[in-house]
Design a protein around this motif. Structure first.
Motif, mmCIF file in Angstrom:
data_model
loop_
_atom_site.group_PDB
_atom_site.id
_atom_site.type_symbol
_atom_site.label_atom_id
_atom_site.label_comp_id
_atom_site.label_asym_id
_atom_site.label_seq_id
_atom_site.Cartn_x
_atom_site.Cartn_y
_atom_site.Cartn_z
ATOM 1 N N CYS A 502 60.343 63.566 17.491
ATOM 2 C CA CYS A 502 59.532 62.435 17.936
ATOM 3 C C CYS A 502 58.489 62.009 16.906
ATOM 4 O O CYS A 502 57.883 60.950 17.053
ATOM 5 N N ALA A 503 58.257 62.829 15.879
ATOM 6 C CA ALA A 503 57.251 62.473 14.875
ATOM 7 C C ALA A 503 57.677 61.248 14.090
ATOM 8 O O ALA A 503 56.880 60.333 13.849
ATOM 9 N N THR A 504 58.931 61.208 13.663
ATOM 10 C CA THR A 504 59.425 60.046 12.928
ATOM 11 C C THR A 504 59.266 58.793 13.766
ATOM 12 O O THR A 504 58.805 57.752 13.277
ATOM 13 N N THR A 505 59.628 58.894 15.033
ATOM 14 C CA THR A 505 59.522 57.752 15.935
ATOM 15 C C THR A 505 58.075 57.312 16.100
ATOM 16 O O THR A 505 57.747 56.122 15.972
ATOM 17 N N ASP A 506 57.205 58.269 16.372
ATOM 18 C CA ASP A 506 55.781 57.991 16.544
ATOM 19 C C ASP A 506 55.204 57.300 15.309
ATOM 20 O O ASP A 506 54.541 56.260 15.404
ATOM 21 N N CYS A 507 55.452 57.878 14.145
ATOM 22 C CA CYS A 507 54.874 57.346 12.909
ATOM 23 C C CYS A 507 55.356 55.929 12.612
ATOM 24 O O CYS A 507 54.558 55.051 12.249
ATOM 25 N N LEU A 508 56.639 55.695 12.754
ATOM 26 C CA LEU A 508 57.175 54.368 12.437
ATOM 27 C C LEU A 508 56.759 53.335 13.468
ATOM 28 O O LEU A 508 56.359 52.216 13.122
ATOM 29 N N VAL A 509 56.832 53.698 14.747
ATOM 30 C CA VAL A 509 56.443 52.755 15.802
ATOM 31 C C VAL A 509 54.972 52.379 15.669
ATOM 32 O O VAL A 509 54.607 51.198 15.604
ATOM 33 N N ASN A 510 54.106 53.384 15.624
ATOM 34 C CA ASN A 510 52.676 53.102 15.606
ATOM 35 C C ASN A 510 52.176 52.660 14.240
ATOM 36 O O ASN A 510 51.190 51.929 14.151
ATOM 37 N N GLY A 511 52.859 53.077 13.184
ATOM 38 C CA GLY A 511 52.520 52.547 11.870
ATOM 39 C C GLY A 511 52.726 51.040 11.816
ATOM 40 O O GLY A 511 51.873 50.292 11.311
ATOM 41 N N ARG A 512 53.839 50.577 12.366
ATOM 42 C CA ARG A 512 54.103 49.139 12.394
ATOM 43 C C ARG A 512 53.040 48.411 13.226
ATOM 44 O O ARG A 512 52.539 47.360 12.817
ATOM 45 N N ILE A 513 52.712 48.980 14.389
ATOM 46 C CA ILE A 513 51.706 48.343 15.248
ATOM 47 C C ILE A 513 50.365 48.272 14.527
ATOM 48 O O ILE A 513 49.694 47.229 14.532
ATOM 49 N N ALA A 514 49.958 49.369 13.898
ATOM 50 C CA ALA A 514 48.668 49.396 13.212
ATOM 51 C C ALA A 514 48.606 48.355 12.107
ATOM 52 O O ALA A 514 47.590 47.654 11.949
ATOM 53 N N GLY A 515 49.686 48.232 11.344
ATOM 54 C CA GLY A 515 49.707 47.239 10.276
ATOM 55 C C GLY A 515 49.632 45.819 10.802
ATOM 56 O O GLY A 515 48.907 44.966 10.254
ATOM 57 N N GLN A 516 50.361 45.560 11.880
ATOM 58 C CA GLN A 516 50.343 44.228 12.486
ATOM 59 C C GLN A 516 48.962 43.887 13.020
ATOM 60 O O GLN A 516 48.448 42.774 12.803
ATOM 61 N N LYS A 517 48.345 44.820 13.722
ATOM 62 C CA LYS A 517 47.039 44.562 14.328
ATOM 63 C C LYS A 517 45.938 44.437 13.275
ATOM 64 O O LYS A 517 45.024 43.604 13.413
ATOM 65 N N ALA A 518 46.004 45.254 12.236
ATOM 66 C CA ALA A 518 44.998 45.158 11.175
ATOM 67 C C ALA A 518 45.086 43.811 10.470
ATOM 68 O O ALA A 518 44.058 43.175 10.172
ATOM 69 N N ALA A 519 46.294 43.349 10.216
ATOM 70 C CA ALA A 519 46.473 42.060 9.543
ATOM 71 C C ALA A 519 45.999 40.903 10.406
ATOM 72 O O ALA A 519 45.611 39.844 9.884
ATOM 73 N N ALA A 520 46.015 41.091 11.725
ATOM 74 C CA ALA A 520 45.625 40.016 12.651
ATOM 75 C C ALA A 520 44.132 39.994 12.928
ATOM 76 O O ALA A 520 43.652 39.118 13.660
ATOM 77 N N GLU A 521 43.385 40.949 12.377
ATOM 78 C CA GLU A 521 41.947 41.021 12.612
ATOM 79 C C GLU A 521 41.250 39.750 12.131
ATOM 80 O O GLU A 521 41.540 39.234 11.049
ATOM 81 N N THR A 522 40.350 39.261 12.923
ATOM 82 C CA THR A 522 39.510 38.133 12.520
ATOM 83 C C THR A 522 38.079 38.632 12.353
ATOM 84 O O THR A 522 37.587 39.425 13.146
ATOM 85 N N VAL A 523 37.435 38.176 11.302
ATOM 86 C CA VAL A 523 36.086 38.626 10.992
ATOM 87 C C VAL A 523 35.136 37.442 11.086
ATOM 88 O O VAL A 523 35.371 36.383 10.477
ATOM 89 N N ALA A 524 34.085 37.620 11.860
ATOM 90 C CA ALA A 524 33.116 36.537 12.039
ATOM 91 C C ALA A 524 32.391 36.249 10.727
ATOM 92 O O ALA A 524 32.093 37.166 9.972
#
Length: 524
Positions: A502-524
């Motif tokens: 499950c480590a491979t799955t966890d890392c790839l799934v959540n790595g993708r989510i983290a990258g997507q969410k970080a890129a979508a961050e808006t800064v005031a």
């Protein structure tokens, strides 16, 4: 320029907003002092008297990814695909982190590989298996995300050029991992293991114009007066995980930082503080960079750390080699087909297909390495040759010879193997209820083979607390703006014990989510 807080590793919860202190003083508070200036930048930081509010950044990007294993590479690819300016750093001198050394098998629910074999699976069944292995301490919703996104993420990995082991028909195949109630693990090739994932992902990232910058170790996170993470202090060329070695540099990240820094299995003092059993006599499967400085930096920035005292031991390891070695590529495969015997009694001690915690705990309970015994007829897989070459597996002409070699009671071993053979014949394990494979063979013809088993530190379930968007949470369970984490750096996902593959799955799934969410961050 914004005001900022530089967090302090030595004080795990203190935030100091510095207004008049010099950068040299700030670096001393960070634990970065204590070495003589080694570069013009060092001299500038120690001599100019510039306040942190006026810091001159050495570098800038939108998303900074720290770590180049499964999670970091996936995060960097997704952030870059979303249009962000991405920088990815790695503390060691090579790309891939601990992932490059992993077996690399991946638990996937609802895959075309399962469909081909006529296997029915469900998200609920996958989550249930993870919870059982984790003693129900898991973050259940995070487990559900992993299960729900496992197949699309595996398909994504194939699109990215990652390769998986093939059967005789040239198709990916499933492996019966202990703790899974349903066959769902897509097998990785022994030749290459996790590097069959990390190398293609790194190559893909390179094609996108982002190359992993090695020998850059994160030691501190920099925050503005509102607590938003806006950058990091790194040490270039640091030696032996020493946060005071190397040359300091500051990197500004205008959208966010993704921590994909793995676990702390190699950090002897830190892991001893979590579990006093895990002293220097217990080896570790991880690469040498698996230490705790990034976790300390995150906690100093206000992050909540969870489950740091739940450290998984891999039961399939041999005490006759160091590190990960080759043992698991042989012994793990035999677990479905061969018994594990206690040295003192010559008797079985466990269902060899239980989860890793129960298996490892059973071996540790005996107080000395146990022995896995099989014969050529009953062998599974092709890992024996490497195990023999490494000197961890041995060949014998009889069970009596094997028992004598391992200083086990000869009659007890013969009786136990004979009893186990009846389970193989009847396809029913009367002692531990291990599922007996249809193709299992009796262990009754020479040559026989034996290998010693003793657990090694393998995976840290503890790390920073994250939400479903991989945002790092503080002690009030509120997101720390600009800070994300994925993979082994994130704690609480797997509870007391991570279910194998499950480590491979966890890392790839959540790595993708983290990258997507970080890129979508808006800064005031």
């Amino acid at each position: 320029m914004e005001n900022m807080t530089i967090t302090e590793t030595a004080g795990l919860s203190r935030r100091s907003f510095i207004t008049g202190a010099t950068v040299a003083g700030a670096l001393a508070a960070l634990g970065l002092a204590g070495c003589a200036p080694q570069s013009p930048r060092d001299k500038e930081l120690s001599a100019t008297g510039t306040a942190p509010a006026d810091i001159s950044w050495d570098e800038e990007c939108e998303v900074l990814v720290v770590g180049s294993g499964y999670a970091g590479l996936a995060a960097a690819i997704e952030a870059k695909s979303a249009g962000a300016d991405v920088k990815i750093i790695e503390k060691t001198n090579r790309v891939g982190g601990n992932s490059a050394f992993a077996a690399g098998d991946m638990a996937v629910c609802g895959s075309k590989v399962q469909a081909r074999e006529g296997i029915e699976d469900s998200v609920d069944a996958f989550v249930s298996d993870m919870l059982i292995a984790g003693l129900y301490l898991n973050d259940k919703e995070k487990c559900r995300v992993i299960a729900e996104k496992s197949n699309e993420t595996w398909e994504w990995s194939v699109e990215m050029g990652c390769t998986w082991d093939k059967n005789e028909n040239g198709e990916p195949w499933l492996y019966p991992y202990g703790g899974h109630s349903i066959m769902r693990t897509i097998c990785q090739a022994v030749d290459g293991g996790g590097s069959n994932v990390t190398e293609p992902l790194a190559a893909k990232l390179g094609e996108m114009g982002v190359n992993v910058e090695t020998e850059r170790m994160l030691v501190q996170l920099i925050q503005d007066e509102n607590g938003r993470v806006i950058g990091a202090v790194v040490r270039d060329g640091a030696l032996d995980n020493d946060v005071e070695s190397g040359k300091p540099a500051t990197i500004r990240a205008t959208k966010g930082i993704v921590l994909a820094t793995g676990g702390f299995g190699r950090d002897l003092n830190f892991r001893l503080a979590q579990d006093p059993r895990l002293d220097e006599t217990v080896d570790c499967t991880n690469q040498e960079g698996a230490t705790a400085e990034s976790l300390k930096a995150a906690v100093a920035a206000g992050a909540m750390a969870v489950h740091t005292d739940w450290i998984q031991l891999l039961p399939f390891m041999s005490p006759d080699e160091q590190g990960y070695g080759v043992a698991a590529f042989y012994t793990d495969g035999q677990a479905s087909y061969a018994p594990t015997l206690a040295k003192a009694t010559g008797r079985r001690i466990v269902n060899e297909l239980t989860d890793r915690k129960r298996y490892a705990d059973a071996i540790l309970e005996t107080g000395e390495p146990c022995v896995q015994i099989t014969c050529k007829k009953a062998l599974y897989g092709d890992g024996l040759a490497n195990a023999m070459e490494a000197g961890i597996a041995h060949e014998f002409n009889s069970l009596e010879e094997a028992a004598a070699f391992y200083e086990m009671p000869v009659d007890a071993v013969a009786d136990e193997i004979a009893r186990y053979n009846t389970f193989v014949t009847n396809k029913r394990d009367e002692d531990f209820e291990k599922p007996i494979p249809d193709d299992a063979q009796a262990i009754d013809e020479p040559p026989f083979y034996g290998v010693r088993l003793w657990p090694k530190v393998h995976h840290c379930m503890g790390g920073v607390k994250t939400d479903l968007d991989c945002r790092v949470l503080d002690m009030e369970l509120a997101p720390i703006p600009g800070l994300f984490a994925a993979g082994e750096a994130a704690g609480g996902v797997h509870g007391a014990c991570r279910l194998g593959s499950c480590a491979t799955t966890d890392c790839l799934v959540n790595g993708r989510i983290a990258g997507q969410k970080a890129a979508a961050e808006t800064v005031a």
